[in-house]
Scaffold this active site. Sequence first.
Site, PDB file in Angstrom:
ATOM      1  N   ILE A 102     -10.092   5.989   2.402  1.00 10.33           N
ATOM      2  CA  ILE A 102      -9.206   5.464   3.446  1.00 10.33           C
ATOM      3  C   ILE A 102      -8.262   6.573   3.919  1.00 10.33           C
ATOM      4  O   ILE A 102      -7.989   6.705   5.105  1.00 10.33           O
ATOM      5  CB  ILE A 102      -8.383   4.266   2.893  1.00 10.33           C
ATOM      6  CG1 ILE A 102      -9.298   3.221   2.247  1.00 10.33           C
ATOM      7  CG2 ILE A 102      -7.496   3.667   3.963  1.00 10.33           C
ATOM      8  CD1 ILE A 102      -9.987   2.288   3.161  1.00 10.33           C
ATOM      9  N   GLY A 103      -7.748   7.359   2.959  1.00 10.49           N
ATOM     10  CA  GLY A 103      -6.878   8.478   3.337  1.00 10.49           C
ATOM     11  C   GLY A 103      -5.444   8.070   3.618  1.00 10.49           C
ATOM     12  O   GLY A 103      -4.736   8.742   4.363  1.00 10.49           O
ATOM     13  N   LYS A 108       0.859  -1.176   0.000  1.00 11.73           N
ATOM     14  CA  LYS A 108       0.000   0.000   0.000  1.00 11.73           C
ATOM     15  C   LYS A 108       0.903   1.236   0.000  1.00 11.73           C
ATOM     16  O   LYS A 108       2.082   1.157   0.346  1.00 11.73           O
ATOM     17  CB  LYS A 108      -0.970  -0.021   1.169  1.00 11.73           C
ATOM     18  CG  LYS A 108      -0.367   0.103   2.531  1.00 11.73           C
ATOM     19  CD  LYS A 108      -1.468   0.034   3.577  1.00 11.73           C
ATOM     20  CE  LYS A 108      -0.876  -0.169   4.957  1.00 11.73           C
ATOM     21  NZ  LYS A 108      -1.846  -0.623   5.927  1.00 11.73           N
ATOM     22  N   CYS A 131      -1.802  12.893  -5.794  1.00 18.47           N
ATOM     23  CA  CYS A 131      -1.917  13.797  -4.648  1.00 18.47           C
ATOM     24  C   CYS A 131      -1.458  15.190  -5.045  1.00 18.47           C
ATOM     25  O   CYS A 131      -0.716  15.360  -6.012  1.00 18.47           O
ATOM     26  CB  CYS A 131      -1.049  13.293  -3.510  1.00 18.47           C
ATOM     27  SG  CYS A 131       0.694  13.383  -3.901  1.00 18.47           S
ATOM     28  N   LYS A 191       1.986   5.354 -11.345  1.00 17.70           N
ATOM     29  CA  LYS A 191       0.560   4.981 -11.257  1.00 17.70           C
ATOM     30  C   LYS A 191      -0.271   6.188 -11.658  1.00 17.70           C
ATOM     31  O   LYS A 191      -0.360   7.186 -10.938  1.00 17.70           O
ATOM     32  CB  LYS A 191       0.244   4.553  -9.819  1.00 17.70           C
ATOM     33  CG  LYS A 191      -1.234   4.327  -9.536  1.00 17.70           C
ATOM     34  CD  LYS A 191      -1.561   2.877  -9.485  1.00 17.70           C
ATOM     35  CE  LYS A 191      -2.983   2.590  -9.090  1.00 17.70           C
ATOM     36  NZ  LYS A 191      -3.087   1.895  -7.831  1.00 17.70           N
TER      37      LYS A 191
HETATM   38  C1  LIG Z   1      -9.606   0.223  -0.330  1.00 16.14           C
HETATM   39  C2  LIG Z   1      -8.686   0.693  -1.406  1.00 16.14           C
HETATM   40  C3  LIG Z   1      -7.441   1.203  -1.073  1.00 16.14           C
HETATM   41  C4  LIG Z   1      -6.561   1.654  -2.078  1.00 16.14           C
HETATM   42  N1  LIG Z   1      -5.338   2.141  -1.725  1.00 16.14           N
HETATM   43  C5  LIG Z   1      -4.467   2.538  -2.703  1.00 16.14           C
HETATM   44  C6  LIG Z   1      -3.153   2.967  -2.361  1.00 16.14           C
HETATM   45  O1  LIG Z   1      -2.749   2.972  -1.197  1.00 16.14           O
HETATM   46  N2  LIG Z   1      -2.350   3.361  -3.396  1.00 16.14           N
HETATM   47  C7  LIG Z   1      -2.750   3.328  -4.713  1.00 16.14           C
HETATM   48  O2  LIG Z   1      -1.953   3.693  -5.607  1.00 16.14           O
HETATM   49  N3  LIG Z   1      -3.977   2.888  -5.053  1.00 16.14           N
HETATM   50  C8  LIG Z   1      -4.838   2.487  -4.084  1.00 16.14           C
HETATM   51  N4  LIG Z   1      -6.070   2.010  -4.433  1.00 16.14           N
HETATM   52  C9  LIG Z   1      -6.439   1.919  -5.866  1.00 16.14           C
HETATM   53  C10 LIG Z   1      -6.234   0.494  -6.405  1.00 16.14           C
HETATM   54  O3  LIG Z   1      -4.888   0.091  -6.342  1.00 16.14           O
HETATM   55  C11 LIG Z   1      -6.733   0.389  -7.876  1.00 16.14           C
HETATM   56  O4  LIG Z   1      -5.976   1.301  -8.657  1.00 16.14           O
HETATM   57  C12 LIG Z   1      -8.205   0.715  -8.047  1.00 16.14           C
HETATM   58  O5  LIG Z   1      -8.959   0.248  -6.943  1.00 16.14           O
HETATM   59  C13 LIG Z   1      -8.803   0.146  -9.341  1.00 16.14           C
HETATM   60  O6  LIG Z   1      -8.757  -1.262  -9.361  1.00 16.14           O
HETATM   61  P1  LIG Z   1     -10.005  -2.212  -8.887  1.00 16.14           P
HETATM   62  O7  LIG Z   1     -11.230  -1.655  -9.545  1.00 16.14           O
HETATM   63  O8  LIG Z   1      -9.635  -3.581  -9.322  1.00 16.14           O
HETATM   64  O9  LIG Z   1     -10.086  -2.067  -7.401  1.00 16.14           O
HETATM   65  C14 LIG Z   1      -6.961   1.570  -3.441  1.00 16.14           C
HETATM   66  C15 LIG Z   1      -8.222   1.049  -3.770  1.00 16.14           C
HETATM   67  C16 LIG Z   1      -9.082   0.601  -2.774  1.00 16.14           C
HETATM   68  C17 LIG Z   1     -10.406   0.017  -3.174  1.00 16.14           C
END
Ligand SMILES: Cc1cc2nc3c(=O)[nH]c(=O)nc-3n(C[C@H](O)[C@H](O)[C@H](O)COP(=O)(O)O)c2cc1C
Length: 298
Positions: free
Chosen positions: A73-74, A47, A132, A166
């Site tokens: 989540i933040g 993460k 960000c 990303k």
């Molecule tokens: C609960 C949650 C936490 C996430 N935390 C991060 C993170 O810490 N860093 C990040 O680059 N993306 C984060 N994402 C984005 C995911 O890595 C991904 O790019 C996005 O959810 C799209 O894929 P999905 O539809 O398969 O979930 C988070 C997504 C979710 C749902």
Amino acid sequence: MSAWQLCGVPLGGPILNGSGTFDAIAARRAFGDALLEAFPFDLFVSKTITLEPREGNPPPRLWETPAGMINSIGLPNKGLEGFLAHDLPRLAELPVPLCVSVMGFSRAELELLVARVAERDEVSLLELNVSCPNVETGLIMGAHPGETAAALERLRPLCDKPLVVKLTPNATDPAEVALAAEGAGADAVSLVNTLTGMALDPRTRAPGLGGRTGGLSGPAVRAVALAQVAGVAARISIPVVGMGGVSSGPDAADLIACGAAFVAVGTESFRDPAAGRRIGEELRELGVDAPRLSPQTA
Ligand SMILES: Cc1cc2nc3c(=O)[nH]c(=O)nc-3n(C[C@H](O)[C@H](O)[C@H](O)COP(=O)(O)O)c2cc1C
């Protein structure tokens, strides 16, 4: 030599996790060594970590939507030093290569994060989460090609490990940002991050999430992911990691057909912690197992 290589890092297959969607340390506590014997992903992405520790947003942090969810989540995390001391040694026990995701609120913060993480042998790749604001300019780094290029140009000399950018879908033209990242030395891009969304509490009509807005993910964003991956892959020659709403082998095959070399699974892992492995198997059944080499090794 492994058939799958992401920027020269050999992998057992094409399935990654989306950053922040699979807590491997908690999963190890819950499932024990069985997790290591049948790990769901071919590469693990941590993460996102920040320089200083963060508490994250007030609750509620998750909101279910039709065909997806919104999270605010933040980015709670232990900060760089806490991560290096406590989490990295445990993530290094996973049976797959490790990618560490970092986010800085200024270029100087990013430089420190990248330099410190890159010097650790346990880390194979770094992912830059650029969704960000840069406190120096007030601009979202990943929404502006110039901001992204300026950050990359300062980071590239600090790190000889592959840098994955990303991309955020909340940009006017993610392909322009991808091109700028490639031009400034990125080794790969990953997309899509979550789409900004909001949910209202039906009883009060006030924002339902503690953070007011959040990031939409899951099947609801799959069509957006397909369009953005296709648009980005057509413009750049570095590898693309595609994600967004993947919950089956055919979903992953669609992203690969749009130009993704690798596929990440996110929200689906909340429903099925073994989803990554299942989706990899379904892809193989579809015959989508041709070796894909990144340009450096092809
Ligand atoms: C609960 C949650 C936490 C996430 N935390 C991060 C993170 O810490 N860093 C990040 O680059 N993306 C984060 N994402 C984005 C995911 O890595 C991904 O790019 C996005 O959810 C799209 O894929 P999905 O539809 O398969 O979930 C988070 C997504 C979710 C749902």
